[in-house]
Design an enzyme around this catalytic site. Structure first.
Site, PDB file in Angstrom:
ATOM      1  N   ASP A   1       6.604 -11.130 -14.538  1.00 29.34           N
ATOM      2  CA  ASP A   1       6.096 -11.451 -13.214  1.00 29.34           C
ATOM      3  C   ASP A   1       6.971 -10.685 -12.238  1.00 29.34           C
ATOM      4  O   ASP A   1       8.163 -10.999 -12.074  1.00 29.34           O
ATOM      5  CB  ASP A   1       6.179 -12.962 -12.956  1.00 29.34           C
ATOM      6  CG  ASP A   1       5.577 -13.364 -11.613  1.00 29.34           C
ATOM      7  OD1 ASP A   1       5.431 -12.491 -10.732  1.00 29.34           O
ATOM      8  OD2 ASP A   1       5.257 -14.559 -11.437  1.00 29.34           O
ATOM      9  N   VAL A   2       6.437  -9.673 -11.598  1.00 31.38           N
ATOM     10  CA  VAL A   2       7.244  -8.777 -10.758  1.00 31.38           C
ATOM     11  C   VAL A   2       7.830  -9.485  -9.548  1.00 31.38           C
ATOM     12  O   VAL A   2       8.723  -8.952  -8.887  1.00 31.38           O
ATOM     13  CB  VAL A   2       6.424  -7.546 -10.299  1.00 31.38           C
ATOM     14  CG1 VAL A   2       6.118  -6.628 -11.470  1.00 31.38           C
ATOM     15  CG2 VAL A   2       5.143  -7.971  -9.582  1.00 31.38           C
TER      16      VAL A   2
ATOM     17  N   ASN B   1       3.163  -0.266  -9.189  1.00 33.70           N
ATOM     18  CA  ASN B   1       1.715  -0.292  -9.055  1.00 33.70           C
ATOM     19  C   ASN B   1       1.141  -1.697  -8.891  1.00 33.70           C
ATOM     20  O   ASN B   1       0.075  -1.867  -8.302  1.00 33.70           O
ATOM     21  CB  ASN B   1       1.086   0.363 -10.294  1.00 33.70           C
ATOM     22  CG  ASN B   1      -0.394   0.105 -10.399  1.00 33.70           C
ATOM     23  OD1 ASN B   1      -1.199   0.690  -9.683  1.00 33.70           O
ATOM     24  ND2 ASN B   1      -0.781  -0.810 -11.293  1.00 33.70           N
TER      25      ASN B   1
ATOM     26  N   TYR C   1      -2.696  -8.000   3.067  1.00 33.87           N
ATOM     27  CA  TYR C   1      -2.560  -6.872   2.145  1.00 33.87           C
ATOM     28  C   TYR C   1      -2.285  -5.586   2.921  1.00 33.87           C
ATOM     29  O   TYR C   1      -1.379  -4.811   2.568  1.00 33.87           O
ATOM     30  CB  TYR C   1      -3.831  -6.750   1.323  1.00 33.87           C
ATOM     31  CG  TYR C   1      -3.892  -5.569   0.386  1.00 33.87           C
ATOM     32  CD1 TYR C   1      -3.208  -5.593  -0.827  1.00 33.87           C
ATOM     33  CD2 TYR C   1      -4.637  -4.438   0.706  1.00 33.87           C
ATOM     34  CE1 TYR C   1      -3.271  -4.511  -1.703  1.00 33.87           C
ATOM     35  CE2 TYR C   1      -4.712  -3.353  -0.163  1.00 33.87           C
ATOM     36  CZ  TYR C   1      -4.022  -3.403  -1.365  1.00 33.87           C
ATOM     37  OH  TYR C   1      -4.082  -2.330  -2.225  1.00 33.87           O
TER      38      TYR C   1
ATOM     39  N   LYS D   1       1.040  -3.220   2.703  1.00 34.04           N
ATOM     40  CA  LYS D   1       1.030  -1.806   2.335  1.00 34.04           C
ATOM     41  C   LYS D   1       1.623  -0.942   3.434  1.00 34.04           C
ATOM     42  O   LYS D   1       2.264   0.083   3.157  1.00 34.04           O
ATOM     43  CB  LYS D   1      -0.395  -1.368   2.009  1.00 34.04           C
ATOM     44  CG  LYS D   1      -0.950  -1.959   0.719  1.00 34.04           C
ATOM     45  CD  LYS D   1      -0.113  -1.585  -0.490  1.00 34.04           C
ATOM     46  CE  LYS D   1      -0.766  -2.029  -1.793  1.00 34.04           C
ATOM     47  NZ  LYS D   1       0.052  -1.700  -2.982  1.00 34.04           N
TER      48      LYS D   1
ATOM     49  N   THR E   1     -12.093   1.770 -10.903  1.00 32.18           N
ATOM     50  CA  THR E   1     -11.530   0.999 -12.009  1.00 32.18           C
ATOM     51  C   THR E   1     -12.602   0.129 -12.661  1.00 32.18           C
ATOM     52  O   THR E   1     -13.677  -0.093 -12.104  1.00 32.18           O
ATOM     53  CB  THR E   1     -10.403   0.090 -11.515  1.00 32.18           C
ATOM     54  OG1 THR E   1     -10.940  -0.846 -10.563  1.00 32.18           O
ATOM     55  CG2 THR E   1      -9.299   0.910 -10.855  1.00 32.18           C
TER      56      THR E   1
END
Length: 266
Positions: A53-54, A80, A146, A150, A181
């Protein structure tokens, strides 16, 4: 042989990045909260999966240190992992918006710090790549947290590049537009026509999305990987603090579309 860690590398853009580095002969490790349904491979070579879990800073530090011990170095980190559901700021709970900022801004900061601790002691330093978004370069209604994250990520990368240049650790950002994707195609319930060019979609909704891009198509995950490969390579050894646009020309302006359809006054 380079050692590359790709966060969120078990699917989508991250998997495409991992496959490109595998193709170049790198030892690739992908991490995420869930293992991929099938291995991330290119030919006979396969990326190693590590659960992470980053958002857990300590776990990220332990993983980077362990990879460096086991492989002899950690040369490239690709930050990423990220994403967001669509949610207006006035909707949902404050904690939901906070989690978007945590995943898309704080987690890359934690992982970059963890990688830097290893890379600064290596003879060739290392390369940290931030996967940014066009959402951070213009208003992002429906995904405001978001977009703000970013935008902050690009600022963070520039600051880290300046701080860490004396250590030989380069930090750069890739600014992505829409990428074709599996998740995007599943969302719109459409597949790619085998007779169309890469990134060109036969479905009505995806085709409409593609028409908003000057290049006329979505990016392929591997195309993002190729850009990462350049920035991580010795060919970009003097490039740090840069933002590389990987978005097919950006987004068509609504003003231009409107004026193109408006007849000239007599």
């Amino acid at each position: 042989m380079a050692v590359v860690l790709v966060t969120g590398g078990t699917r989508g853009v991250g998997a495409g990045i991992a496959r490109v580095f595998l193709r170049e002969g790198a030892d690739v490790v992908v991490c995420g909260r869930h293992a991929p349904e099938r291995g991330i491979t290119d030919g006979a070579r396969e990326a190693r999966y590590e659960p992470l879990d980053v958002r857990d800073a300590r776990a990220g530090e332990e993983l980077c240190a362990r990879l460096a011990r086991e492989h002899g170095s950690l040369d490239v980190l690709v930050n990423n992992a990220g994403g967001t559901p669509r949610r207006d700021v006035a909707e949902g709970e404050a904690a939901q918006h906070a989690r978007v900022l945590e995943l898309n801004l704080l987690a890359p900061l934690f992982m970059a710090r963890a990688a830097h601790r290893v890379m600064r002691g290596q003879p060739d330093g290392g390369s940290v790549l931030m996967i940014g978004s066009v959402s951070g370069t213009r208003p992002s209604p429906g995904t405001a947290a978001y977009g703000a994250a970013k935008a902050g990520l690009a600022s963070l990368a520039g600051s880290l590049a300046a701080e860490w240049a004396p250590d030989g650790v380069r930090v750069n950002t890739l600014v992505l537009g829409m990428v074709g994707t599996e998740r995007l195609r599943e969302h719109f319930g459409e597949g790619k026509d085998r007779h169309t060019a890469p990134g060109t979609d036969s479905g009505t909704e995806l085709s409409a999305l593609a028409r908003t891009i000057p290049a006329g198509r979505l990016a392929e995950p591997e195309e993002v990987g190729e850009a990462c490969l350049f920035l991580a390579s010795p060919r970009a050894r003097y490039v740090t603090g840069a933002s590389l646009a990987v978005h097919g020309g950006g987004e068509r302006l609504a003003l231009h579309e409107a004026t193109a359809r408006t007849p000239e006054a007599p």
